[in-house]
Scaffold this active site. Sequence first.
Site, short mmCIF file in Angstrom:
data_model
loop_
_atom_site.label_atom_id
_atom_site.label_comp_id
_atom_site.label_asym_id
_atom_site.label_seq_id
_atom_site.Cartn_x
_atom_site.Cartn_y
_atom_site.Cartn_z
N ASN A 10 -9.67 -50.79 21.27
CA ASN A 10 -8.56 -50.14 21.73
C ASN A 10 -7.27 -50.42 20.87
O ASN A 10 -7.45 -50.92 19.71
CB ASN A 10 -8.07 -51.09 23.31
CG ASN A 10 -8.05 -52.55 23.07
OD1 ASN A 10 -7.27 -53.01 22.42
ND2 ASN A 10 -8.91 -53.25 23.65
N ARG A 11 -6.23 -50.22 21.33
CA ARG A 11 -5.21 -49.84 20.41
C ARG A 11 -4.06 -51.19 20.29
O ARG A 11 -3.04 -51.18 19.89
CB ARG A 11 -4.33 -48.86 20.69
CG ARG A 11 -4.94 -47.45 20.62
CD ARG A 11 -4.14 -46.46 21.13
NE ARG A 11 -4.68 -44.99 20.84
CZ ARG A 11 -4.20 -43.79 20.85
NH1 ARG A 11 -3.02 -43.82 21.49
NH2 ARG A 11 -4.69 -42.64 20.68
#
Length: 406
Positions: free
Chosen positions: A211-212
């Site tokens: 994920n970011r």
Amino acid sequence: MTSRKPRVVLGVSAGIAAYKACELLRRLTESGHDVHVVPTADALRFVGEPTWAALSGNPVSSQVWDGVAEVPHVRLGQSADLVFVAPATADLLARAAHGLADGLLTNTLLTAHCPVVFAPAMHTEMWEHPATRANVATLRARGAIVVDPASGRLTGKDTGPGRLPDPSELFEVARHVLARGADGRDLAGRHVVVSAGGTREAIDPVRFIGNRSSGLQGYALARTAVARGARVTLVAANVALPDPAGAHVVPVGSAEEMRKAVLEAAGAADAVVMAAAVADFRPADYQGSKIKKAESAEPAPIRLAKNADILAELGQRRTPGQVIVGFAAETDDVLANGRAKLARKGSDLLVVNQVGEDLTFGRPDNAAVVLGADGSHTEVSRGAKEALAETVWDLVAARLAPASPD
């Protein structure tokens, strides 16, 4: 009428890390602080008086006999907004703990009405010696903030705990302590666990599901907790940020690695804040070799399996009086989903924020609503992630049971 510059006394004791204090001094002066450097006499063997004077713009002395008419051994401590000692050697910590007044720096420490921060630096054996540990405990019990040293290369070939943290991170400690003032140590004597970053779930040796999350919010939580006097364990997943000064950083990669590290640290913690973005799913079948691209066929689907719910498990395993905080990153129906998650997880607080393209992840700012299991609702408008961190710790501190007397 212009406001007075914050007055900082930078104490420097006789350790090889004294050269790093020059960078701390530069950051303090360039950010608008009026800094007076008070080195010990032996510290001047490592960095000379002209360097300190040139960088601070103020005269430098290590002796109580210099400028006697101005009573420097009393005046410096009385007029300071912060006394920050970096590096603090084992000898200086011992002198401070026993209240000695054998030089200008130790006199200043005895007369200071402001917050006092020590940043120790020494060889591992000295840091871990029972005498040093007792001196650190004494100083903390009296209200000083003692920033645990970092681990890394020391003098010679030695490595281990005892390294002075990065000056940029020490500056962050100084900035936070100054912002909160003399009454800002509401987490003194507490052990808090913070998770940060985003987990990665391996598909094959070179690919992963991730994920970011950058870890910026978790690191802001760790920094502010250190400045409020807490002992901090930071479980960090795939974060490319400098270690916050004073935090014990446990690096992890996957959700299961984070689960094990958080549960191990949480057993003796007063509060746990799960700011990390933990993957809900992982590939059900890990491929031991890199998956090759077939030119004539579509790739095989990746089957997913659920990861353990760390926040829910913390709620089930919580120790008496422990405060648990979760984070909910939502894209739609933010508050409704947040309230439902709070009810499911068994946490005391849930920080709910909206995420998306160029929103929250990787940005220096954040906005959130902090929901409480007691029905409370605290809105935090968009601003620096440190501001949200301070609000979270305010809410945590209000829910902590009174600390047990030593």
